[in-house]
Design an enzyme around this catalytic site. Sequence first.
Site, PDB file in Angstrom:
ATOM      1  N   ARG A   1      -6.486  -8.760  -9.318  1.00  0.00           N
ATOM      2  CA  ARG A   1      -7.141 -10.045  -9.585  1.00  0.00           C
ATOM      3  C   ARG A   1      -8.599  -9.780  -9.912  1.00  0.00           C
ATOM      4  O   ARG A   1      -9.062  -8.641  -9.866  1.00  0.00           O
ATOM      5  CB  ARG A   1      -7.062 -10.925  -8.336  1.00  0.00           C
ATOM      6  CG  ARG A   1      -7.568 -10.187  -7.095  1.00  0.00           C
ATOM      7  CD  ARG A   1      -7.732 -11.065  -5.890  1.00  0.00           C
ATOM      8  NE  ARG A   1      -7.938 -10.327  -4.670  1.00  0.00           N
ATOM      9  CZ  ARG A   1      -9.082  -9.739  -4.306  1.00  0.00           C
ATOM     10  NH1 ARG A   1     -10.139  -9.808  -5.099  1.00  0.00           N
ATOM     11  NH2 ARG A   1      -9.185  -9.095  -3.159  1.00  0.00           N
TER      12      ARG A   1
ATOM     13  N   GLU B   1      -3.537   7.336   7.316  1.00  0.00           N
ATOM     14  CA  GLU B   1      -4.413   8.135   6.464  1.00  0.00           C
ATOM     15  C   GLU B   1      -5.396   8.884   7.355  1.00  0.00           C
ATOM     16  O   GLU B   1      -5.632   8.482   8.503  1.00  0.00           O
ATOM     17  CB  GLU B   1      -5.226   7.237   5.516  1.00  0.00           C
ATOM     18  CG  GLU B   1      -4.418   6.511   4.475  1.00  0.00           C
ATOM     19  CD  GLU B   1      -5.283   5.613   3.618  1.00  0.00           C
ATOM     20  OE1 GLU B   1      -4.878   5.303   2.497  1.00  0.00           O
ATOM     21  OE2 GLU B   1      -6.379   5.201   4.076  1.00  0.00           O
TER      22      GLU B   1
ATOM     23  N   LYS C   1       0.801  -1.216   0.000  1.00  0.00           N
ATOM     24  CA  LYS C   1       0.000   0.000   0.000  1.00  0.00           C
ATOM     25  C   LYS C   1       0.842   1.278   0.000  1.00  0.00           C
ATOM     26  O   LYS C   1       0.426   2.298  -0.547  1.00  0.00           O
ATOM     27  CB  LYS C   1      -0.969  -0.014   1.188  1.00  0.00           C
ATOM     28  CG  LYS C   1      -2.066  -1.065   1.055  1.00  0.00           C
ATOM     29  CD  LYS C   1      -3.041  -0.998   2.216  1.00  0.00           C
ATOM     30  CE  LYS C   1      -4.212  -1.949   2.008  1.00  0.00           C
ATOM     31  NZ  LYS C   1      -3.794  -3.368   1.925  1.00  0.00           N
TER      32      LYS C   1
ATOM     33  N   HIS D   1     -14.977  -4.219   7.826  1.00  0.00           N
ATOM     34  CA  HIS D   1     -14.240  -4.150   6.561  1.00  0.00           C
ATOM     35  C   HIS D   1     -14.446  -5.371   5.679  1.00  0.00           C
ATOM     36  O   HIS D   1     -13.738  -5.541   4.684  1.00  0.00           O
ATOM     37  CB  HIS D   1     -12.744  -3.917   6.823  1.00  0.00           C
ATOM     38  CG  HIS D   1     -12.458  -2.766   7.741  1.00  0.00           C
ATOM     39  ND1 HIS D   1     -12.644  -1.455   7.360  1.00  0.00           N
ATOM     40  CD2 HIS D   1     -12.048  -2.724   9.031  1.00  0.00           C
ATOM     41  CE1 HIS D   1     -12.333  -0.659   8.372  1.00  0.00           C
ATOM     42  NE2 HIS D   1     -11.981  -1.400   9.400  1.00  0.00           N
TER      43      HIS D   1
END
Length: 461
Positions: free
Chosen positions: A296, A203, A119, A238
């Site tokens: 993917r 973030e 990330k 999540h």
Amino acid sequence: MSSFPDSLLIANRGEIARRIIRTAKRVGVRTVAIYHPVDAGLPYVAEADHAVQLEGEVPVKSYLDKDQIIAIAKEHGATAIHPGYGFLAENAGFARDVANAGLTWVGPSAEVIEVMGDKVESRRAVAVAGVPISGDAGAALKTGDEAVAEAEKVGYPVMVKASSGGGGIGMAVAYDAEELRKAFESTKSMSERSFGSDRVFIERFVQSARHIEIQVLGLDDGTIVGFGERDCSTQRRHQKLIEESPAPNLDPEIRARLIQCAIDSAAAVGYRNAGTVEFLLDTVTGDFVFLEMNTRIQVEHPITELTHGVDLIEQQLSIAASGTTTADFNPVQRGHAFELRICAEDPKKFFPRPGPIDAWVEPTGPGIRVDSGYVAGTEVTPHFDSLVAKVCAYGETREEALARAIKASEDFEIEGLVTNQPFLEEILADEEFTDGRYDTGLVERIQIRLKEQAKLAKRSA
């Protein structure tokens, strides 16, 4: 000359293996399935042209055995390998080994998987292309002091994330420096245990956010095809529960920017084959930032297929073999679609509930599609993810698609196995969901409401 591989080994199991086999059969590609003995009775094993039993006592480890899978592919004449999702789908080492073995990898290159699978690196790559990210596109944070300094730039509250993370593992929210230091150390430790890397970044935490993603296809000539968005905001911890496409009540200008940013993100790394770029959209400001790219096919790809009249697996195979889409590829977005993830888990506490399936009758009717990995007489074992089926509903309008989704869930007859269907139906009936103005906090609010109702019922009993 065929634009597809001659023979395909599917390095996966269950629902997605069955899904890939269906398309491969339609386009004339011979299929080789692999299975651990615990999966011997599942439909995909019988539906493949050829099936090979994996060696190894631990089921999950068998499906992660790169060398064994490649050896099976070569021994049984497969010329290509499709990884599906999960297991080895985003394993750069496997992609590289497949290519080095002289086989075709149905997916992006190993180098791209490495960049987009990290990330921190993926944020840096897309930021160069002008795609908005949260915070600075710098290196991973090494100390709590660095995290606090970055948080002062971003603004509290902030979310601490593992660079190699997934599924919400290790993510934590901090509202001040003290909380951040604790969360930083906790996330570093958990990331090291779970992913073998302690790289961490932060973030800005968006209080009211929508999770929007864009499907893309990358071709060998550098063309990136972007599709209409999917809204994946209906999630618990999540983990996605229900997806829909297009996203309801989304400003057309924001939609256009999201699609362009997804195209720019993929182009920035020379992306090839199918992938999905995910964004977090602030419902208050309308601003959005890049989250990650999944290299993917996604679990929720059927709703893009339903709303665009395209078979994404077919296009994956075509791009892998010839570098481009099929000659008849002409996606046109129309209508609306929902996907419900039916899982073998308790609908209240959400614990996995593996077990035998006594009855299994899938819903049918206009606009209904079911991608499943099981039938009556098979068993959901405790070794794998709890997903057993995906119920998809398409309609000319969101209202029609939603009505069909509700009826399809009600009509899906599963006996002997506990599933999350009752909770999915609670979501579908929720006013906030039906209105289409929900965010990622929807499921938590529904859970609170249901608990309050249960307390009132107990008092009045």
